[in-house]
Design a protein around this motif. Sequence first.
Motif, PDB file in Angstrom:
ATOM      1  N   VAL A   1       0.843  -1.199   0.000  1.00 56.43           N
ATOM      2  CA  VAL A   1       0.000   0.000   0.000  1.00 56.43           C
ATOM      3  C   VAL A   1       0.878   1.250   0.000  1.00 56.43           C
ATOM      4  O   VAL A   1       0.636   2.196  -0.765  1.00 56.43           O
ATOM      5  N   ARG A   2       1.920   1.247   0.814  1.00 61.37           N
ATOM      6  CA  ARG A   2       2.827   2.394   0.870  1.00 61.37           C
ATOM      7  C   ARG A   2       3.571   2.595  -0.455  1.00 61.37           C
ATOM      8  O   ARG A   2       3.757   3.732  -0.902  1.00 61.37           O
ATOM      9  N   ALA A   3       3.972   1.514  -1.085  1.00 58.13           N
ATOM     10  CA  ALA A   3       4.687   1.616  -2.360  1.00 58.13           C
ATOM     11  C   ALA A   3       3.783   2.189  -3.452  1.00 58.13           C
ATOM     12  O   ALA A   3       4.206   3.061  -4.229  1.00 58.13           O
ATOM     13  N   VAL A   4       2.548   1.721  -3.523  1.00 55.14           N
ATOM     14  CA  VAL A   4       1.607   2.228  -4.526  1.00 55.14           C
ATOM     15  C   VAL A   4       1.309   3.697  -4.250  1.00 55.14           C
ATOM     16  O   VAL A   4       1.319   4.535  -5.163  1.00 55.14           O
ATOM     17  N   THR A   5       1.074   4.026  -2.996  1.00 60.56           N
ATOM     18  CA  THR A   5       0.784   5.413  -2.635  1.00 60.56           C
ATOM     19  C   THR A   5       1.958   6.323  -2.959  1.00 60.56           C
ATOM     20  O   THR A   5       1.775   7.425  -3.493  1.00 60.56           O
ATOM     21  N   GLU A   6       3.169   5.869  -2.696  1.00 67.11           N
ATOM     22  CA  GLU A   6       4.356   6.671  -2.992  1.00 67.11           C
ATOM     23  C   GLU A   6       4.476   6.935  -4.490  1.00 67.11           C
ATOM     24  O   GLU A   6       4.800   8.050  -4.916  1.00 67.11           O
TER      25      GLU A   6
ATOM     26  N   THR B   1       2.050  17.850 -17.425  1.00 65.45           N
ATOM     27  CA  THR B   1       0.948  18.793 -17.249  1.00 65.45           C
ATOM     28  C   THR B   1       0.106  18.311 -16.080  1.00 65.45           C
ATOM     29  O   THR B   1       0.178  17.140 -15.682  1.00 65.45           O
ATOM     30  N   ARG B   2      -0.698  19.198 -15.551  1.00 71.56           N
ATOM     31  CA  ARG B   2      -1.550  18.835 -14.421  1.00 71.56           C
ATOM     32  C   ARG B   2      -2.462  17.656 -14.778  1.00 71.56           C
ATOM     33  O   ARG B   2      -2.597  16.715 -14.016  1.00 71.56           O
ATOM     34  N   SER B   3      -3.052  17.678 -15.965  1.00 73.26           N
ATOM     35  CA  SER B   3      -3.963  16.586 -16.333  1.00 73.26           C
ATOM     36  C   SER B   3      -3.208  15.279 -16.571  1.00 73.26           C
ATOM     37  O   SER B   3      -3.702  14.204 -16.233  1.00 73.26           O
ATOM     38  N   GLU B   4      -2.001  15.349 -17.128  1.00 77.74           N
ATOM     39  CA  GLU B   4      -1.193  14.130 -17.308  1.00 77.74           C
ATOM     40  C   GLU B   4      -0.798  13.547 -15.951  1.00 77.74           C
ATOM     41  O   GLU B   4      -0.873  12.332 -15.745  1.00 77.74           O
ATOM     42  N   ALA B   5      -0.380  14.408 -15.044  1.00 75.62           N
ATOM     43  CA  ALA B   5      -0.006  13.952 -13.700  1.00 75.62           C
ATOM     44  C   ALA B   5      -1.207  13.329 -12.997  1.00 75.62           C
ATOM     45  O   ALA B   5      -1.087  12.301 -12.327  1.00 75.62           O
ATOM     46  N   THR B   6      -2.362  13.938 -13.198  1.00 72.46           N
ATOM     47  CA  THR B   6      -3.595  13.421 -12.598  1.00 72.46           C
ATOM     48  C   THR B   6      -3.920  12.039 -13.143  1.00 72.46           C
ATOM     49  O   THR B   6      -4.223  11.121 -12.379  1.00 72.46           O
ATOM     50  N   ARG B   7      -3.879  11.906 -14.451  1.00 76.29           N
ATOM     51  CA  ARG B   7      -4.186  10.609 -15.070  1.00 76.29           C
ATOM     52  C   ARG B   7      -3.217   9.530 -14.587  1.00 76.29           C
ATOM     53  O   ARG B   7      -3.612   8.411 -14.299  1.00 76.29           O
ATOM     54  N   THR B   8      -1.957   9.888 -14.503  1.00 78.41           N
ATOM     55  CA  THR B   8      -0.947   8.921 -14.059  1.00 78.41           C
ATOM     56  C   THR B   8      -1.180   8.540 -12.604  1.00 78.41           C
ATOM     57  O   THR B   8      -1.231   7.352 -12.263  1.00 78.41           O
ATOM     58  N   GLY B   9      -1.322   9.531 -11.737  1.00 80.28           N
ATOM     59  CA  GLY B   9      -1.549   9.258 -10.316  1.00 80.28           C
ATOM     60  C   GLY B   9      -2.829   8.482 -10.077  1.00 80.28           C
ATOM     61  O   GLY B   9      -2.874   7.544  -9.274  1.00 80.28           O
ATOM     62  N   ARG B  10      -3.889   8.841 -10.803  1.00 84.21           N
ATOM     63  CA  ARG B  10      -5.188   8.152 -10.662  1.00 84.21           C
ATOM     64  C   ARG B  10      -5.060   6.701 -11.115  1.00 84.21           C
ATOM     65  O   ARG B  10      -5.613   5.794 -10.485  1.00 84.21           O
ATOM     66  N   GLY B  11      -4.331   6.473 -12.176  1.00 78.77           N
ATOM     67  CA  GLY B  11      -4.128   5.108 -12.658  1.00 78.77           C
ATOM     68  C   GLY B  11      -3.351   4.263 -11.667  1.00 78.77           C
ATOM     69  O   GLY B  11      -3.650   3.080 -11.470  1.00 78.77           O
ATOM     70  N   ILE B  12      -2.375   4.868 -11.029  1.00 79.69           N
ATOM     71  CA  ILE B  12      -1.565   4.131 -10.052  1.00 79.69           C
ATOM     72  C   ILE B  12      -2.386   3.788  -8.816  1.00 79.69           C
ATOM     73  O   ILE B  12      -2.407   2.645  -8.366  1.00 79.69           O
ATOM     74  N   ILE B  13      -3.084   4.770  -8.276  1.00 74.86           N
ATOM     75  CA  ILE B  13      -3.820   4.538  -7.023  1.00 74.86           C
ATOM     76  C   ILE B  13      -4.987   3.573  -7.227  1.00 74.86           C
ATOM     77  O   ILE B  13      -5.461   2.942  -6.282  1.00 74.86           O
ATOM     78  N   ALA B  14      -5.409   3.417  -8.477  1.00 82.01           N
ATOM     79  CA  ALA B  14      -6.487   2.464  -8.776  1.00 82.01           C
ATOM     80  C   ALA B  14      -6.069   1.019  -8.510  1.00 82.01           C
ATOM     81  O   ALA B  14      -6.910   0.122  -8.467  1.00 82.01           O
ATOM     82  N   GLU B  15      -4.772   0.799  -8.299  1.00 82.50           N
ATOM     83  CA  GLU B  15      -4.293  -0.545  -7.969  1.00 82.50           C
ATOM     84  C   GLU B  15      -4.747  -0.975  -6.571  1.00 82.50           C
ATOM     85  O   GLU B  15      -4.729  -2.163  -6.259  1.00 82.50           O
ATOM     86  N   LEU B  16      -5.146  -0.012  -5.752  1.00 86.34           N
ATOM     87  CA  LEU B  16      -5.557  -0.330  -4.381  1.00 86.34           C
ATOM     88  C   LEU B  16      -7.062  -0.552  -4.285  1.00 86.34           C
ATOM     89  O   LEU B  16      -7.829   0.136  -4.970  1.00 86.34           O
TER      90      LEU B  16
END
Length: 132
Positions: A8-13, A25-40
């Motif tokens: 959980v900590r690794a995915v969150t990091e 860009t803000r939207s690219e960072a958002t898409r990337t972060g949202r995709g990663i956190i969706a693993e949880l």
Amino acid sequence: MSLPDTHVRAVTERAVTAVRDTTLTRSEATRTGRGIIAELPGFHTGDALASAVLTAAAPHRMAVYDRRVQHALDTLRLILTPAPGRYGRYLQLLDDLLHHGGAHADGWTACDIDTALYWTGGNGNPPQAAAR
């Protein structure tokens, strides 16, 4: 509770690193972060919780998406469909509003617009403006 804390900590990091990456860009960072956190678990569907977590990680870049914001967008006739990728499209919409506002948006952040949308879409009274 079935996932190891280290996972959980690794995915969150990874998600935090993505939304703080100013080379995106803000939207690219958002898409990337949202995709990663969706693993949880708990982050697969809906954007409110994920957006709150990502905004806590990068409050000057991200914004919270919830039902009040969606109601405000609908009221203002700004289209944001529930199709996959909605949170990234929401941040792109905020960027477009900031850019379109030009001099009128001078000093405004995505968070400022997000807060205005929150109060526009809610039923309560907005807080009193802080004295500057």
